[in-house]
Write an enzyme that holds these catalytic residues in place. Structure first.
Site, PDB file in Angstrom:
ATOM      1  CB  SER A  74      24.129 -15.751  54.742  1.00 45.64           C
ATOM      2  OG  SER A  74      22.932 -15.168  55.069  1.00 45.64           O
ATOM      3  CG  ASP A 129      19.077 -15.278  48.951  1.00 43.48           C
ATOM      4  OD1 ASP A 129      18.181 -15.386  49.804  1.00 43.48           O
ATOM      5  OD2 ASP A 129      20.277 -15.084  49.231  1.00 43.48           O
ATOM      6  CG  HIS A 137      20.160 -17.550  51.869  1.00 41.71           C
ATOM      7  ND1 HIS A 137      20.770 -16.378  51.508  1.00 41.71           N
ATOM      8  CD2 HIS A 137      20.557 -17.799  53.139  1.00 41.71           C
ATOM      9  CE1 HIS A 137      21.507 -15.940  52.501  1.00 41.71           C
ATOM     10  NE2 HIS A 137      21.396 -16.780  53.506  1.00 41.71           N
TER      11      HIS A 137
HETATM   12  C1  LIG Z   1      18.628 -16.070  59.861  1.00 40.14           C
HETATM   13  C2  LIG Z   1      19.306 -16.015  58.560  1.00 40.14           C
HETATM   14  O1  LIG Z   1      18.924 -16.691  57.623  1.00 40.14           O
HETATM   15  N1  LIG Z   1      20.303 -15.176  58.436  1.00 40.14           N
HETATM   16  C3  LIG Z   1      20.956 -15.034  57.197  1.00 40.14           C
HETATM   17  C4  LIG Z   1      21.358 -13.624  56.986  1.00 40.14           C
HETATM   18  C5  LIG Z   1      22.098 -15.992  57.234  1.00 40.14           C
HETATM   19  O2  LIG Z   1      23.179 -15.689  57.643  1.00 40.14           O
HETATM   20  N2  LIG Z   1      21.766 -17.244  56.938  1.00 40.14           N
HETATM   21  C6  LIG Z   1      22.544 -18.370  57.339  1.00 40.14           C
HETATM   22  C7  LIG Z   1      21.687 -19.347  58.047  1.00 40.14           C
HETATM   23  C8  LIG Z   1      23.201 -19.067  56.231  1.00 40.14           C
HETATM   24  O3  LIG Z   1      24.181 -19.778  56.490  1.00 40.14           O
HETATM   25  O4  LIG Z   1      22.750 -18.943  55.112  1.00 40.14           O
END
Ligand SMILES: CC(=O)N[C@@H](C)C(=O)N[C@@H](C)C(=O)O
Length: 770
Positions: free
Chosen positions: A611, A702, A734
C-alpha cells in the site's frame, strides 16, 4: 518455469507451511466460581490452507495458584473446534455463554445461550429483522445487561424492500423473484458503504434481544444517518429505565472509507430503554426503546469518541479519542483518553464535562511516554481499585502494556522495558494480568503479571512465563529461529531544516533482523520492509511471514520512517505533504545506516511494502534505481492521480500529497493542476528510471488502492523491458490476508528475491535439503 525456481518453490513452500500452521491466540476469558479453581478459555485460530479460512478453536485450562504464589495453567488435552462460530461472549457472572453464528448465505442469524452443561436456548433471527452481526473489531459490539436478561448488539440493518417485475409489466414489492415465479428483482438504489472491507454493508444498526423470549427489537429513535457501533450498557439503574451507550458515525454528507482511518468523526450517544411488564412472554419485564426519548450526544465538544468503557463501580465513562486525526485530516494520529463522571442516579447528562486523562503528546523527551496509540481497549480493562485501566499501546517500535489511573492521569509502563519484545493484553485476573509477548525472532509466549507493592508504595510488576501447548512448533522451525537475532536501530534524520518542529527532527527507528552469523565476509542479502498507512507502524512482535524470510537467508530492515505511529504527534504530522521525499530519504538513511555499521552489503538489497509501503517501494526503485536488485509491491499506490478517482479515501490522496490544509479538496472534482501535482508526487513519475525486477501482488477486490494503480505501473515497466511478475488474487481485498493468498504471496516473494540475489544452493539454504 526454470529448474532453479521450481526447486525453490518446492523447498520454500514446505518450510512456509510449517510457519503458516502456527496458531494465534485471539482472545481469552477467565472464570472464577466459589470453591473452584480459576478456569480459562483461550480462542485460538489457525490458517486452514485447503479451505482458505481460519480455523477457530477453544483451548481450556485450570489455573492453579500455588502457596509460593506461582501460577500453573493445566491445559485440556485438546482444543475443541468452533466451526461456524462468529463470536462468543460470556455473561457478566460467567454463568452463561452467548454464541453467535452468522449465516454464509441469506439464511437467519443464530444466537445460542449455553449454560455450563448444555445449550439452553437457540434463536434464529430472520434477514427481515437484520443481517449479519458485526464482528469486525470496529463497529462490533455485543453487551450483556447486568441481570443477564438482554443482550445489545450491532448488526446490519434490514435491506430496503426491492421491486420485483414480471415480463408483462406487472410488479410487486419484495416479492418472490426466481425464474419459476416469473418475476425478477431490480437492483434498487445504490447506497454508499464504508469502503474497504465493508462492501455490501449499508447500515450497522443497534438491536436488543431478550434472551428469555428471543424477541429482537431494533432500538428506536436513532437517526438513520448514523452508523452505530461498540454498544455497552450503562450502569444498572434501579427503576424501569436502562441506558445504552454507543458510538455513532455520521454518514452526512457521505461515507468515506473507515478501515485504517480513525479520522472519521464520531461521538458517544446514549439511548433509553424502558421495562414494559405487560408485553413479556416470560414474566421478565421486556426492555423497549421508544421514539419519545431523543438520543443524547454525550461528547458534543470533541470531534471523536469511541471504545466507551464504564468503570466497574459505574462512576466513570472512559473513552478513547482520535480528535487529532479528525481535526487534522490524517488517517491516523496520536490518541487521547478522556473521562466523563457518570451521575449517581445512572442517568446520562448531555453537558457532562469531558476530562482529559491522557492528552495528545506532541513531542516527548527522550525515554518518556511518546503518546497513546491504541488499536483497541479491552472490554474489561479495570483493576479492582475501579480507577486503573490496563491498556496496550504503541511506544516507538514496540507495543507495551500501560497502567493508567483515570483520575490522576498517571501512566506507568508495566511490561518489561526490552523494546525487542512487543506485548498485548489478553485478559485480567483480578489485579493480575494475562498477556502475550513475542519478538521478531521469538514465538508468542503467554505471560502472567503480578503487581508487587514496594515499601515506598511504588508498584513493580513481576512477569512469569506460562507454558502452553498452543505455540509449539516443529523442531526445524525452532532451530532456525534460534539462529536469528533482532535489534532496534535509532537512525538520525539527515534532511532536518529550519521551520521543522522539534519532533520532526528526532531520530526514527528500524527493526533489524539477521542471522547471528551474518558476517562482513559474506553478508546475507537484505530485504527492506516498509509498512503502509503511512500513519501505521511495524512492531517488534513475531510475524510468521517475516520470520520465514529471515530463516531462508535474508536480513530484514523494517523501517519505521518519520510519520509512523508511536513517536509523538509532531513527528507524525511531519509527513503529510512530504510523501515521496521525506519518507524516501528516511528509508535511504536507514539503508546507509546498516551498511555503515557493517551489517549489510550495498550490492544485495531488495525492497518490499504494502500500500503506502508499495508507494515507497516503487518510489525507491525509481528514485534510487541502482540501489535495489529486486522489489515486491503489494497493492501499491503508484499513481495518486489515478487513485483519487477510484479509491474510497480520496481525502487521503490530498492530505498525503499536499498536506493537511488540502484535506477538504476532495469534495470537488480534481482540477488539472491537482492531477499534475498528484502525478508528480507519485512513483509513476519516476517509472522510466526503474531497473529493478518487480513482483506485483494485487487483490482484485481492493477498493482502497484499486488494482489499476499497480497494473498501470507494472505494464509501464514491461513496456520498457524490466522483468515483472503479477499475481492477481481474484477474491482478495486490500490486505492479502486470506491463508492461501498470504502463503502464495510470501512464497513468491522468497522465490523472486532468491532469483535476483543469485542465490542458488548455498550454505544458508542447506537446512532445506535436510
Ligand atoms: C489509510 C490507508 O489505508 N492507506 C493505504 C494507502 C495504506 O497504506 N494502507 C495501509 C493501512 C496498509 O498497510 O494496507
Amino acid at each position: 518455469m526454470h529448474k532453479e525456481a521450481e526447486d525453490d518453490y518446492a523447498r520454500l513452500s514446505s518450510l512456509l507451511q510449517e510457519f503458516t500452521s502456527i496458531p494465534n491466540i485471539d482472545k481469552a476469558w477467565l472464570f472464577s466460581s466459589p470453591g473452584l479453581h480459576l478456569q480459562g478459555m483461550f480462542a485460538v485460530s489457525q490458517s486452514d490452507l485447503l479451505t482458505n479460512t481460519r480455523r477457530t478453536s477453544i483451548m481450556s485450562c485450570n489455573i492453579l495458584k500455588e502457596r509460593d504464589s506461582s501460577v500453573k495453567f493445566l491445559w485440556a488435552p485438546f482444543p475443541i473446534e468452533m466451526s461456524g462460530v462468529s463470536m462468543i461472549v460470556p455473561s457478566p457472572s460467567g454463568s452463561k455463554l452467548l454464541v453467535i453464528r452468522n449465516p454464509e448465505n441469506e439464511a437467519a442469524c443464530c444466537f445460542q445461550i449455553w449454560s455450563s452443561s448444555r445449550m439452553e436456548k437457540e434463536f434464529h433471527i430472520p434477514q427481515s429483522l437484520h443481517g449479519t452481526v458485526y464482528n469486525d473489531g470496529w463497529f462490533e459490539g455485543v453487551s450483556w445487561n447486568m441481570n443477564e436478561t438482554c443482550v445489545a448488539y450491532i448488526a446490519e440493518g434490514p435491506s430496503p424492500a426491492k421491486l420485483t417485475f414480471n415480463g408483462l409489466g406487472g410488479y410487486k414489492i419484495d416479492g418472490c423473484a426466481d425464474k419459476d415465479s416469473g418475476y425478477w428483482k431490480c437492483q434498487g438504489d445504490w447506497e454508499e458503504d464504508w469502503g474497504e472491507t465493508y462492501a455490501g454493508k449499508r447500515q450497522p444498526a443497534l438491536f436488543v434481544i431478550d434472551i428469555n423470549s428471543g424477541e429482537v427489537q431494533e432500538v428506536k429513535g436513532i437517526d438513520k444517518s448514523l452508523s452505530i457501533g461498540q454498544v455497552v450498557w450503562a450502569p444498572f439503574t434501579e427503576g424501569s429505565e436502562q441506558y445504552l451507550v454507543f458510538v455513532g458515525w455520521s454518514s452526512k454528507p457521505r461515507k468515506l472509507g473507515i478501515k485504517y482511518c480513525s479520522n472519521r468523526p464520531c461521538a458517544l450517544y446514549a439511548v433509553r430503554l424502558r421495562a414494559l411488564h405487560h408485553e413479556s412472554k416470560s414474566n421478565e419485564p421486556v426492555l423497549q426503546s421508544t421514539e419519545e426519548f431523543h438520543v443524547m450526544n454525550l461528547t458534543q465538544t470533541i470531534s471523536s469518541a469511541f471504545f466507551p468503557r464504564f468503570s466497574p463501580d459505574g462512576k466513570f465513562l472512559v473513552f478513547l479519542s482520535a480528535r487529532s486525526a479528525v481535526d487534522s485530516g490524517v488517517h491516523n494520529a496520536t490518541n487521547s483518553l478522556h473521562r466523563i463522571d457518570w451521575l449517581t442516579n445512572g442517568k446520562p447528562f448531555q453537558s457532562s464535562k469531558i476530562y482529559d486523562i491522557i492528552p495528545v503528546v506532541m513531542c516527548a523527551e527522550d525515554g518518556c511516554f511518546p503518546g497513546l496509540y491504541c488499536t483497541t481497549i479491552h472490554s474489561h480493562p479495570w483493576l479492582s481499585d475501579n480507577c486503573t485501566m490496563i491498556i496496550s499501546s504503541i511506544w516507538h517500535s514496540s507495543e507495551v502494556l500501560l497502567s493508567v489511573n483515570v483520575l490522576s492521569g498517571e501512566i506507568v509502563h508495566i511490561s518489561p522495558a526490552d523494546p525487542n519484545f512487543s506485548w498485548n493484553l489478553l485478559t485480567l485476573d483480578g489485579n493480575n494480568i494475562v498477556a502475550i509477548s513475542s519478538s521478531p525472532v521469538d514465538f508468542a509466549q503467554i505471560r502472567y503479571g503480578k503487581a508487587i507493592k514496594k515499601e515506598t508504595n511504588n508498584t513493580t510488576w513481576s512477569w512469569s512465563n506460562i507454558s502452553s501447548p498452543i505455540f509449539r512448533c516443529t523442531d526445524k522451525v525452532r532451530s532456525l529461529l534460534s539462529s536469528l537475532q533482532s535489534s532496534i536501530l535509532r537512525i538520525s534524520v539527515k534532511d532536518a531544516h529550519d521551520g521543522q518542529t522539534k519532533g520532526a527532527t528526532k531520530p526514527f527507528e528500524a527493526i533489524f533482523v539477521s542471522s547471528k552469523t551474518n558476517s562482513k565476509i559474506e553478508f546475507d542479502p537484505l530485504i527492506v520492509i516498509l509498512h503502509g498507512g503511512p500513519q501505521d507502524v511495524s512492531l517488534s512482535y513475531f510475524s510468521k511471514y517475516l520470520a520465514f524470510l529471515s530463516t531462508v537467508g535474508y536480513s530484514l530492515l523494517i523501517v519505521n520512517y518519520r510519520g509512523s505511529l508511536g513517536f509523538g504527534e509532531e513527528a507524525l504530522q511531519s509527513l503529510p505533504g512530504n510523501v515521496g521525499s521525506q519518507d524516501v530519504n528516511d528509508v535511504l538513511s536507514a539503508i546507509d545506516h546498516v551498511i555503515n555499521l557493517g551489517l549489510a552489503s550495498p550490492s544485495k538489497i531488495t525492497v518490499m511494502g504494502i500500500s503506502h509501503g508499495g508507494f515507497l517501494t516503487t518510489q525507491l526503485i525509481g528514485q534510487a534505481p541502482d540501489k535495489f536488485v529486486a522489489a515486491a509491491a503489494i497493492n501499491p499506490v503508484c499513481n495518486l492521480a489515478l487513485m483519487i478517482g477510484t479509491t474510497d479515501i480520496p481525502d487521503w490522496c490530498y492530505v498525503e500529497a499536499c498536506g493537511t490544509t488540502a484535506r477538504h479538496c476532495f469534495t470537488e472534482p480534481p482540477s488539472a493542476d491537482d492531477l499534475t501535482l498528484l502525478y508528480n508526487k507519485s512513483p509513476i513519475s519516476h517509472v522510466s528510471k526503474v531497473k529493478a525486477p518487480t513482483l506485483f501482488l494485487l487483490g482484485a477486490r481492493d477498493v482502497r488502492v484499486p488494482i489499476y494503480d499497480g497494473l498501470q505501473y507494472a505494464r509501464a515497466l514491461k513496456e520498457k523491458g524490466v522483468d515483472v511478475k503479477i499475481i492477481m488474487f481474484q477474491n482478495d481485498v486490500h490486505a492479502l490476508k486470506r491463508p492461501q493468498s498470504d502463503m502464495e504471496s510470501f512464497l513468491n516473494i522468497g522465490v523472486w528475491f532468491n532469483k535476483y540475489c543469485k542465490y542458488g544452493a548455498n550454505e544458508s539454504q542447506d537446512f532445506l535439503k535436510t
